[in-house]
Design a protein around this motif. Structure first.
Motif, PDB file in Angstrom:
ATOM      1  N   ASN A 133      24.442 -31.272 -18.932  1.00  0.00           N
ATOM      2  CA  ASN A 133      23.355 -31.794 -19.873  1.00  0.00           C
ATOM      3  C   ASN A 133      23.553 -30.843 -20.778  1.00  0.00           C
ATOM      4  O   ASN A 133      23.590 -30.734 -21.535  1.00  0.00           O
ATOM      5  N   VAL A 134      24.711 -29.579 -19.658  1.00  0.00           N
ATOM      6  CA  VAL A 134      25.499 -28.312 -21.070  1.00  0.00           C
ATOM      7  C   VAL A 134      26.257 -28.226 -20.987  1.00  0.00           C
ATOM      8  O   VAL A 134      27.255 -27.925 -19.941  1.00  0.00           O
ATOM      9  N   THR A 135      27.355 -28.814 -21.876  1.00  0.00           N
ATOM     10  CA  THR A 135      28.598 -28.031 -22.719  1.00  0.00           C
ATOM     11  C   THR A 135      29.423 -26.662 -22.423  1.00  0.00           C
ATOM     12  O   THR A 135      28.517 -26.302 -23.997  1.00  0.00           O
ATOM     13  N   ILE A 136      29.989 -26.193 -22.226  1.00  0.00           N
ATOM     14  CA  ILE A 136      29.765 -24.438 -22.895  1.00  0.00           C
ATOM     15  C   ILE A 136      31.853 -24.255 -23.000  1.00  0.00           C
ATOM     16  O   ILE A 136      32.666 -24.957 -22.409  1.00  0.00           O
ATOM     17  N   LYS A 137      32.162 -24.562 -24.363  1.00  0.00           N
ATOM     18  CA  LYS A 137      33.427 -23.896 -24.600  1.00  0.00           C
ATOM     19  C   LYS A 137      33.295 -22.637 -25.190  1.00  0.00           C
ATOM     20  O   LYS A 137      32.814 -22.361 -25.992  1.00  0.00           O
ATOM     21  N   GLY A 138      34.895 -22.540 -25.273  1.00  0.00           N
ATOM     22  CA  GLY A 138      35.333 -21.205 -25.623  1.00  0.00           C
ATOM     23  C   GLY A 138      35.984 -21.961 -27.255  1.00  0.00           C
ATOM     24  O   GLY A 138      37.418 -22.265 -26.992  1.00  0.00           O
ATOM     25  N   THR A 139      35.296 -21.174 -28.210  1.00  0.00           N
ATOM     26  CA  THR A 139      36.590 -20.455 -29.632  1.00  0.00           C
ATOM     27  C   THR A 139      36.849 -19.379 -29.878  1.00  0.00           C
ATOM     28  O   THR A 139      36.662 -18.577 -29.385  1.00  0.00           O
ATOM     29  N   LYS A 140      38.119 -19.546 -31.257  1.00  0.00           N
ATOM     30  CA  LYS A 140      38.104 -18.006 -31.224  1.00  0.00           C
ATOM     31  C   LYS A 140      37.448 -16.888 -31.749  1.00  0.00           C
ATOM     32  O   LYS A 140      37.200 -15.645 -31.727  1.00  0.00           O
ATOM     33  N   GLU A 141      35.719 -17.899 -32.162  1.00  0.00           N
ATOM     34  CA  GLU A 141      34.847 -16.806 -32.970  1.00  0.00           C
ATOM     35  C   GLU A 141      33.782 -16.828 -31.905  1.00  0.00           C
ATOM     36  O   GLU A 141      32.681 -15.849 -31.798  1.00  0.00           O
ATOM     37  N   GLY A 142      33.419 -17.505 -30.802  1.00  0.00           N
ATOM     38  CA  GLY A 142      32.221 -16.680 -29.442  1.00  0.00           C
ATOM     39  C   GLY A 142      32.578 -18.178 -28.344  1.00  0.00           C
ATOM     40  O   GLY A 142      33.630 -18.737 -28.154  1.00  0.00           O
ATOM     41  N   LEU A 143      31.900 -18.265 -28.705  1.00  0.00           N
ATOM     42  CA  LEU A 143      31.725 -19.290 -27.102  1.00  0.00           C
ATOM     43  C   LEU A 143      30.405 -20.868 -28.268  1.00  0.00           C
ATOM     44  O   LEU A 143      29.554 -20.851 -29.711  1.00  0.00           O
ATOM     45  N   ILE A 144      30.670 -22.410 -27.467  1.00  0.00           N
ATOM     46  CA  ILE A 144      29.492 -23.106 -28.502  1.00  0.00           C
ATOM     47  C   ILE A 144      28.688 -23.566 -27.636  1.00  0.00           C
ATOM     48  O   ILE A 144      29.971 -24.018 -26.270  1.00  0.00           O
ATOM     49  N   PHE A 145      27.616 -23.992 -26.997  1.00  0.00           N
ATOM     50  CA  PHE A 145      26.815 -24.669 -25.893  1.00  0.00           C
ATOM     51  C   PHE A 145      26.449 -26.031 -26.313  1.00  0.00           C
ATOM     52  O   PHE A 145      25.693 -25.853 -27.692  1.00  0.00           O
ATOM     53  N   GLN A 146      26.812 -26.978 -26.180  1.00  0.00           N
ATOM     54  CA  GLN A 146      26.581 -28.122 -26.546  1.00  0.00           C
ATOM     55  C   GLN A 146      24.902 -28.544 -25.742  1.00  0.00           C
ATOM     56  O   GLN A 146      25.618 -28.607 -24.407  1.00  0.00           O
ATOM     57  N   LEU A 147      24.259 -28.899 -26.086  1.00  0.00           N
ATOM     58  CA  LEU A 147      23.627 -29.654 -25.444  1.00  0.00           C
ATOM     59  C   LEU A 147      22.889 -30.655 -25.646  1.00  0.00           C
ATOM     60  O   LEU A 147      23.049 -31.254 -26.943  1.00  0.00           O
ATOM     61  N   ASP A 148      22.545 -31.587 -24.168  1.00  0.00           N
ATOM     62  CA  ASP A 148      22.743 -32.758 -24.144  1.00  0.00           C
ATOM     63  C   ASP A 148      21.190 -33.390 -24.786  1.00  0.00           C
ATOM     64  O   ASP A 148      20.189 -32.484 -24.979  1.00  0.00           O
ATOM     65  N   ASP A 149      20.831 -34.215 -25.778  1.00  0.00           N
ATOM     66  CA  ASP A 149      19.696 -34.687 -26.655  1.00  0.00           C
ATOM     67  C   ASP A 149      19.161 -35.760 -26.248  1.00  0.00           C
ATOM     68  O   ASP A 149      18.237 -36.251 -26.132  1.00  0.00           O
ATOM     69  N   SER A 150      19.397 -36.467 -24.444  1.00  0.00           N
ATOM     70  CA  SER A 150      18.950 -37.296 -23.897  1.00  0.00           C
ATOM     71  C   SER A 150      17.945 -37.424 -23.223  1.00  0.00           C
ATOM     72  O   SER A 150      17.287 -37.922 -22.409  1.00  0.00           O
ATOM     73  N   CYS A 151      18.398 -35.426 -22.815  1.00  0.00           N
ATOM     74  CA  CYS A 151      17.919 -35.862 -21.447  1.00  0.00           C
ATOM     75  C   CYS A 151      16.111 -35.007 -21.679  1.00  0.00           C
ATOM     76  O   CYS A 151      16.283 -34.830 -22.874  1.00  0.00           O
ATOM     77  N   SER A 152      15.958 -34.745 -20.514  1.00  0.00           N
ATOM     78  CA  SER A 152      14.614 -33.936 -20.255  1.00  0.00           C
ATOM     79  C   SER A 152      15.043 -33.163 -20.893  1.00  0.00           C
ATOM     80  O   SER A 152      16.310 -31.903 -20.437  1.00  0.00           O
ATOM     81  N   TYR A 153      14.074 -32.077 -22.277  1.00  0.00           N
ATOM     82  CA  TYR A 153      13.809 -30.749 -21.795  1.00  0.00           C
ATOM     83  C   TYR A 153      13.694 -29.339 -20.903  1.00  0.00           C
ATOM     84  O   TYR A 153      14.847 -28.709 -20.545  1.00  0.00           O
ATOM     85  N   GLU A 154      13.778 -30.429 -19.302  1.00  0.00           N
ATOM     86  CA  GLU A 154      12.720 -29.452 -18.479  1.00  0.00           C
ATOM     87  C   GLU A 154      14.500 -29.858 -17.646  1.00  0.00           C
ATOM     88  O   GLU A 154      15.125 -28.740 -17.375  1.00  0.00           O
ATOM     89  N   SER A 155      15.339 -30.453 -17.370  1.00  0.00           N
ATOM     90  CA  SER A 155      15.999 -30.689 -17.141  1.00  0.00           C
ATOM     91  C   SER A 155      17.647 -29.966 -17.973  1.00  0.00           C
ATOM     92  O   SER A 155      18.605 -29.523 -17.007  1.00  0.00           O
ATOM     93  N   LEU A 156      17.341 -29.628 -19.351  1.00  0.00           N
ATOM     94  CA  LEU A 156      17.849 -28.906 -19.917  1.00  0.00           C
ATOM     95  C   LEU A 156      18.099 -27.240 -19.781  1.00  0.00           C
ATOM     96  O   LEU A 156      19.209 -27.134 -19.295  1.00  0.00           O
ATOM     97  N   VAL A 157      17.213 -26.976 -18.899  1.00  0.00           N
ATOM     98  CA  VAL A 157      16.505 -25.486 -18.945  1.00  0.00           C
ATOM     99  C   VAL A 157      16.831 -25.284 -17.699  1.00  0.00           C
ATOM    100  O   VAL A 157      18.246 -23.932 -17.602  1.00  0.00           O
ATOM    101  N   ASP A 158      16.951 -26.248 -16.761  1.00  0.00           N
ATOM    102  CA  ASP A 158      17.436 -25.795 -15.099  1.00  0.00           C
ATOM    103  C   ASP A 158      18.790 -25.883 -15.553  1.00  0.00           C
ATOM    104  O   ASP A 158      19.436 -25.096 -14.630  1.00  0.00           O
TER     105      ASP A 158
END
Length: 227
Positions: A7-32
């Motif tokens: 549900n959470v994918t973290i990618k590194g770039t030259k500028e910093g980090l990108i957190f890609q949050l899944d938009d199909s799961c529940s918000y609670e699952s995303l937070v956990d």
């Protein structure tokens, strides 16, 4: 073995980090899962400047308190700083602004000396802009008549905007922040002409037909043509 969907994918770039949050799961699952992933020692407070984080929420709409909660989870006790949240969801205000900017407003009138008319989007004026009159649009300006006053296309910064007129004899033309003045004794009326900025932000004046090559994106709603 089926791999669990992240549900959470973290990618590194030259500028910093990108957190890609899944938009199909529940918000609670995303937070956990976000809390779990950030519990790693890799993301604990360390010396040095904060690492900038862009949070991509996809098509998930976040309420203000949810966005604030996610930002606190990401930054609390870590040298991470949220630069901005990026979403593909438009607010009503943003959607209405896009609608207005994409529309063509048709007017039948004469803009007389001293009058200033501003339009959101493109404008088609069936009439004249008299000397001393001003017509402004956030998009393109099309005058089916004589343009003898001032025309300012893309006045909110759109340098790709164009100006076109049946009779082009203006006192001044503006596109975005660029200005072109005309002197009556030197400049003659031009028929069925168009004006745009080239790659060097210089004014180009020519026949209206040249827009077919220079600005093909101006053609809209061709799917509505009957065969």
């Amino acid at each position: 073995m089926v791999q669990k969907k992240q549900n959470v994918t973290i990618k590194g770039t030259k500028e910093g980090l990108i957190f890609q949050l899944d938009d199909s799961c529940s918000y609670e699952s995303l937070v956990d899962e976000l809390i779990e992933k950030l519990s790693s020692k890799h993301y604990q407070q360390a010396e040095g400047p904060d690492v900038l984080v862009k949070v991509d929420t996809g098509y998930r709409y976040l309420q203000d308190h949810q966005q604030e909660e996610l930002e606190n989870i990401i930054t609390n006790g870590r040298n991470l700083a949220v630069e901005h949240f990026e979403s593909r969801v438009l607010s009503k205000e943003e959607s209405e602004k896009l609608r207005q900017e994409s529309q063509t407003v048709t007017l039948m009138r004469i803009i007389r000396s001293g009058q200033v008319l501003k339009v959101v989007g493109d404008v088609l004026l069936i009439g004249d802009v008299n000397p001393g009159g001003t017509l402004m649009a956030t998009g393109n300006i099309y005058v089916l008549g004589a343009l003898r006053g001032i025309a300012h296309a893309g006045f909110e910064g759109d340098s790709n905007a164009v100006i076109s007129a049946s009779v082009l004899a203006p006192s001044q033309l503006r596109i975005a922040d660029e200005i072109m003045h005309f002197e009556k004794e030197k400049d003659h009326e031009k028929m069925m002409s168009s004006v745009f900025l080239d790659e060097l932000q210089s004014f180009q004046i020519g026949r209206v037909q040249q827009l077919v090559q220079s600005h093909p994106e101006l053609s809209k709603n061709e799917k509505q043509l009957l065969a």
